[in-house]
Write an enzyme that holds these catalytic residues in place. Structure first.
Site, PDB file in Angstrom:
ATOM      1  N   HIS A 263      64.978  24.745  28.300  1.00 60.63           N
ATOM      2  CA  HIS A 263      63.980  25.610  27.662  1.00 60.63           C
ATOM      3  C   HIS A 263      64.258  25.833  26.167  1.00 60.63           C
ATOM      4  O   HIS A 263      63.935  26.872  25.616  1.00 60.63           O
ATOM      5  CB  HIS A 263      63.895  26.966  28.388  1.00 60.63           C
ATOM      6  CG  HIS A 263      62.546  27.609  28.257  1.00 60.63           C
ATOM      7  ND1 HIS A 263      62.210  28.774  28.905  1.00 60.63           N
ATOM      8  CD2 HIS A 263      61.449  27.260  27.542  1.00 60.63           C
ATOM      9  CE1 HIS A 263      60.966  29.118  28.607  1.00 60.63           C
ATOM     10  NE2 HIS A 263      60.487  28.203  27.783  1.00 60.63           N
TER      11      HIS A 263
ATOM     12  N   CYS B 193      63.794  34.556  28.532  1.00 65.53           N
ATOM     13  CA  CYS B 193      64.732  33.481  28.831  1.00 65.53           C
ATOM     14  C   CYS B 193      65.111  32.596  27.658  1.00 65.53           C
ATOM     15  O   CYS B 193      66.300  32.437  27.363  1.00 65.53           O
ATOM     16  CB  CYS B 193      64.171  32.624  29.965  1.00 65.53           C
ATOM     17  SG  CYS B 193      62.424  32.257  29.807  1.00 65.53           S
TER      18      CYS B 193
END
Length: 553
Positions: free
Chosen positions: A206, A119
């Site tokens: 993130h 990710c």
């Protein structure tokens, strides 16, 4: 003598008691560690009650009609969505009519690839148009305690291949919150600023948690941040949970995650309702607030990432699915598809549909650790692998004013291409002082002008791959193996033809070596390597004959 015998008896009883206590502690050591992690997480943060988000209001009256302004940009990014989770491709667990409508109403890039198989680096490539190996954001940051817990649960003597932990690298790595995309990189939001865009981030980031890495420091005017990982509190009457006892990552998530969000760096507070629906509610409010000026909305959903949690209403509506875990997962897809439909409807109701570029994709393929075997069908492999199942993703682009409906484009494209495509759509300019690895896809999408042939690269430490002219090479040190596939004749990578084609292997290896020579060292190290079986989920027993890779992260 009697006193001595009594003392010996007491001593022996004490030893027996200590051994019993130690044995009990050892038997329940995992539960004790998880309890400690969960308690520490709750004590470290305060999650306040839900509060209303007041969005910055654009002009009450537009300076010019929507069709005369630069297009609005909406990027909807799913998390860990499998290729077979989209019904447009002919499969799917449940229909996804709203996601499918973007492909039908615009361009479907049928050979689209994520930036990488995990990710965070994939998201960094979307934001910059540059390889993670070029920015240094090569590996996935992992939260505190995660490596230790996954190591404990994974290396319990039941696995064919052990997880490898580099404790020296872990000790030298910067803190988790400081493992971020450098501020010196130019993000998509920053590239759009000169064209007058109001930039909005909603959902997962993130790319670093320290203030200098957060969305508000990277060109976004407003940010609703995923601060932890629960879609609803675990004990909510409105949620159905599906835990994965075979998955060490899942053990960590349930112990560590909370139900929390923030706005523009505020204190954490509870979202309102099921997380996917909450993000959608806020996206619609943001669209309405900005309907009279150009805006960029980056809606980065947490769904359908673990922990697997569905709203009870969506779960109850899928009573025909007997398997509980599959039913929860399917209900999460339903919520994601509903979100897309609501966003598209809001654009239409606000008179913005015609001149808005909507892009839908997933950050990578679905993982094997959820234990659902068909999520990436017909492709082999999972998230964390460079087999097609790990990196082949949906990539749909709809812009009625520019892209003809029902367009299918087969030339391979990548997440790297979002940055230059969006900047070109906005009438902006690419940064002149750095290499942009992606290409503008608008001429291809709108008029069928094929881009020049180019290789596409992936690298996670020792594990590397390249796709060029229909051939795909994968190389790993652990295991020490080379895979070569001719995707033109073998799109699902069934036949490794490396031994029969040494010249092609050498040619592609040379491409990788030349590419690596232009890249930089990672900003932070990989602290562990996890074995991932290519053709089996984590729930299935593994034999020595099963193919696998070691993913550094």
């Amino acid at each position: 003598m009697n006193g001595l015998k009594k003392w010996q008896a007491y001593a022996l009883a004490g030893v027996v008691a200590l051994v019993a206590i130690a044995g009990t502690a050892y038997a329940f050591r995992k539960d004790m560690v998880l309890y400690f992690v969960a308690t520490r997480a709750r004590d470290a943060t305060v999650v306040e009650p839900n509060r209303e988000i007041v969005w910055d209001q654009g002009p009450a009256v537009a300076a010019e009609p929507a069709g005369n302004r630069p297009p609005n940009i909406v990027v909807i990014l799913a998390d860990d969505l499998g290729f077979n989770d989209i019904s447009h491709f002919g499969g799917g667990i449940v229909p996804t009519p709203n996601i499918d409508s973007i492909a039908r109403g615009g361009a479907n890039f049928t050979s689209a690839y994520s930036g990488t198989a995990a990710c965070a680096p994939s998201r960094a490539m979307i934001m910059t148009g540059r390889y993670g190996t070029r920015t240094g954001f090569e590996f996935t940051p992992t939260p505190p305690g995660m490596t230790r817990i996954v190591d404990m649960f994974y290396n319990d003597g039941t696995r064919t291949h052990e997880m490898l932990v580099d404790r020296e690298a872990a000790a030298k790595a910067p803190p988790f919150r400081e493992q971020g995309l450098p501020g010196s990189e130019i993000t998509l939001a920053e590239a759009l600023k000169p064209k007058g865009y109001h930039n909005i981030h909603i959902g997962k980031w993130h790319l670093g948690n320290a203030p200098e890495f957060l969305p508000n420091a990277q060109g976004f005017d407003e940010s609703v941040m995923l601060e932890s990982g629960l879609f609803l509190p675990e004990d909510s009457p409105d949620v159905v949970n599906a835990k994965l006892p075979f998955d060490p990552i899942d053990q960590f998530l349930w112990a560590r995650m909370q139900y929390a969000t923030s706005y523009n760096g505020s204190a954490w507070f509870e979202p309102k309702g099921y997380l996917t629906d909450f993000y959608t509610d806020e996206a619609i409010k943001a669209i309405e607030a900005n309907r009279n000026r150009p805006f960029f909305l980056y809606l980065a959903h947490w769904g359908v990432h673990t922990p697997l949690q569905a709203s009870k209403a969506d779960y109850d509506a899928l009573s025909h699915i007997e398997d509980e875990r599959l039913r929860v997962y399917a209900a999460m897809i339903v919520a994601l598809d509903r979100s897309v439909g609501r966003v598209l409807q809001s654009l239409k109701e606000n008179g913005l549909e015609e001149n808005t570029l909507v892009i839908f994709s997933s950050d990578n393929g679905a993982p094997g650790y959820i234990g659902l075997p068909d999520v990436n069908k017909p492709y082999r492999g999972w998230k964390l692998t460079f087999f097609e199942g790990g990196i082949r993703v949906p990539f749909f682009a709809k812009w009625p004013a520019r892209i003809p409906a029902g367009t299918e484009r087969t030339t391979p494209v990548a997440h790297l291409d979002m940055f230059p495509t969006i900047v070109a759509a906005a009438g902006g300019e690419l940064p002149a002082d750095r290499v942009i690895d992606g290409i503008d896809l608008l001429p291809y999408a709108a008029r069928g002008e094929k881009p020049a042939p180019r290789p596409i690269f992936w690298r996670d430490g020792h594990y590397q791959a390249v796709q060029a002219d229909g051939w795909k090479l994968q190389m790993a040190e652990r295991p020490n193996k080379t895979w070569l596939f001719n995707l033109k004749t073998d799109p699902t990578e069934q036949n490794n033809v490396a031994d029969e084609n040494p010249e092609k292997v050498a040619e592609l290896k040379a491409l990788v070596e030349a590419h690596n020579a232009t890249q930089r060292e990672p900003l932070f190290p990989a602290v562990a390597e996890m074995p991932v079986t290519v053709d089996k989920t984590l729930e299935e027993p593994v034999t020595e004959d099963d193919e696998y890779i070691y993913w550094p992260g």
